[in-house]
Design an enzyme around this catalytic site. Structure first.
Site, PDB file in Angstrom:
ATOM      1  N   GLN A 180      -8.024  -4.182   8.002  1.00 52.60           N
ATOM      2  CA  GLN A 180      -7.616  -3.668   8.443  1.00 52.60           C
ATOM      3  C   GLN A 180      -5.898  -3.843   9.413  1.00 52.60           C
ATOM      4  OE1 GLN A 180      -6.199  -0.373   9.295  1.00 52.60           O
ATOM      5  NE2 GLN A 180      -8.566   0.531  10.030  1.00 52.60           N
ATOM      6  N   THR A 209      -4.345   4.767  -1.471  1.00 50.41           N
ATOM      7  CA  THR A 209      -5.011   5.384  -0.466  1.00 50.41           C
ATOM      8  C   THR A 209      -5.752   6.951  -1.387  1.00 50.41           C
ATOM      9  OG1 THR A 209      -3.744   6.593   0.696  1.00 50.41           O
ATOM     10  CG2 THR A 209      -3.653   4.105   1.919  1.00 50.41           C
ATOM     11  N   TYR A 210      -6.862   7.182  -0.597  1.00 55.96           N
ATOM     12  CA  TYR A 210      -7.399   8.360  -1.040  1.00 55.96           C
ATOM     13  C   TYR A 210      -7.573   8.668   0.465  1.00 55.96           C
ATOM     14  CZ  TYR A 210     -11.219  10.934  -3.653  1.00 55.96           C
ATOM     15  OH  TYR A 210     -11.873  11.573  -4.240  1.00 55.96           O
ATOM     16  N   GLU A 245       0.981  -1.106  -0.225  1.00 57.92           N
ATOM     17  CA  GLU A 245      -0.543  -0.311   0.386  1.00 57.92           C
ATOM     18  C   GLU A 245       1.130   1.254   0.249  1.00 57.92           C
ATOM     19  OE1 GLU A 245      -3.169   0.539   3.141  1.00 57.92           O
ATOM     20  OE2 GLU A 245      -2.413   1.868   3.454  1.00 57.92           O
TER      21      GLU A 245
END
Ligand SMILES: Cc1cc2nc3c(=O)[nH]c(=O)nc-3n(C[C@H](O)[C@H](O)[C@H](O)COP(=O)(O)OP(=O)(O)OC[C@H]3O[C@@H](n4cnc5c(N)ncnc54)[C@H](O)[C@@H]3O)c2cc1C
Length: 326
Positions: free
Chosen positions: A199, A68-69, A37
């Site tokens: 998560q 990611t955003y 990520e």
């Protein structure tokens, strides 16, 4: 509504961008796939660091990389540009995270279209947290969506996209209990998500129990890959900050080990914390491999060194140039 947003993924030979599930199922059986990520860089210096990590990981062949955003679309243009460059200028398969928070449905459609224009058809559909205070009251945009499940449907309706969702081994912090949490995860999967990424967690039992819960709730949805997310800890202070917003906890014994390693000087002993973090991440990965996890997904904070060390200890070698911190 079905549009032809994703038609741009055809490369002229008729082949389409692979889905994550295809990638995982075609991975070499001798080696567990891994993925990483990244986060959108905030400035030019951070972008240069990201690209060093990208090139380092490229040599090892991750199954995919995710971007990611930023909360509510902060850094949106940079995120789309950099994710597009990953698709166009590297050998990597990018997954674009997309959050519903703060966006109207039209804006979300435009974002999906912007990704499709760059050949990105793998989307991780998320609700996001309220910007400013992530733990504060959730407010739906007046013309937006209320839950990730609705975003899964929206993206799927827009074309030939492959959608993943988030899952929470310790339960999402807004879920009253694990039964509720499992029910709505299964709904996101039933809405058309093909896999979930968890998560971060620090006790593999949490991941195994999540897997059991989903299978028990719905065997068909439970057969979809649940990809465990691993964060090799390199700093106690930043790990605590990430944990605060994640709903995950450090097991007390691990926390004590990290606190002892950090020492009681004014600055934490980063080298000692890092050694514990990498050792623990490696042990977790070994157990996850033994338990048949479909892939190992690493939070990298845009550094390659810590993840590559874990991979190397697992026997997945990578050569890195000398100047790669963290
Ligand atoms: C792998 C991963 C990647 C992430 N990437 C990002 C990122 O790039 N950017 C970012 O800002 N955040 C990211 N997050 C954080 C995420 O946006 C937050 O955790 C957010 O609070 C929940 O998002 P969700 O998609 O799980 O929401 P949802 O699935 O919508 O769930 C939110 C809560 O509502 C409950 N719920 C769901 N549907 C219903 C319903 N119909 N009725 C009642 N309750 C319901 C759920 O049980 C849960 O408690 C990521 C999280 C993970 C695990």
């Amino acid at each position: 509504m079905t549009s032809d947003f994703a038609r741009g993924t055809e490369d002229g030979s008729g082949s389409r961008t692979p889905s994550i599930v295809d990638r995982l199922s075609s991975a070499r059986s001798s080696r567990i796939p891994f993925s990483v990520e990244f986060s959108p860089p905030r400035d030019a210096e951070a972008e240069a660091r990201l690209w060093r990590a990208v090139r380092a990981f490229e040599r090892l062949g991750p199954a995919f990389v995710s971007m990611t955003y930023g909360a509510g679309g902060s850094t949106r243009d940079r995120t789309v540009r950099v994710t597009g460059q990953l698709a166009e200028e590297t050998t990597l398969l990018p997954v674009a995270h997309l959050t519903a928070v703060g966006h109207s449905v039209d804006e979300l459609r435009a974002m999906v279209g912007a990704y499709a224009d760059r050949g990105i058809t793998n989307i991780l559909a998320l609700r996001g947290d309220p910007p400013g205070n992530p733990l504060g009251e959730w407010e739906r945009h007046p013309e937006g969506l209320g839950y990730a499940e609705e975003l899964v449907r929206l993206v799927r309706d827009l074309g030939d996209f492959h959608v993943g969702v988030a899952s929470f081994p310790e339960g999402h912090y807004r879920s009253p209990d694990l039964e509720h949490d499992t029910r709505f995860l299964v709904r996101k999967l039933s809405a058309g998500a093909e896999y979930s990424i968890t998560q971060m967690f620090f006790d593999v039992e949490h991941y195994l129990r999540l897997r059991d819960r989903v299978v028990a709730f719905d065997a068909e949805q439970g057969a979809k890959p649940i990809i465990p997310e691993i964060m090799p800890i390199t700093s106690l202070r930043s790990a605590r900050r990430s944990l605060e917003l994640s709903g995950s906890k450090l097991p007390p014994a691990l926390e004590q080990r990290l606190v002892r390693a950090a020492g009681d000087g004014p600055e934490e002993n980063r080298a000692a914390v890092r050694e514990v973090g990498i050792e623990v991440a490696t042990e977790m990965c070994e157990r996850l491999i033994a338990e048949g996890a479909p892939c190992l997904h690493f939070i990298t904070l845009n550094f390659a060194r810590a993840t590559s060390e874990v991979l190397s200890r697992l026997g997945i070698e990578m050569q890195l140039p000398a100047a790669q911190p963290a």
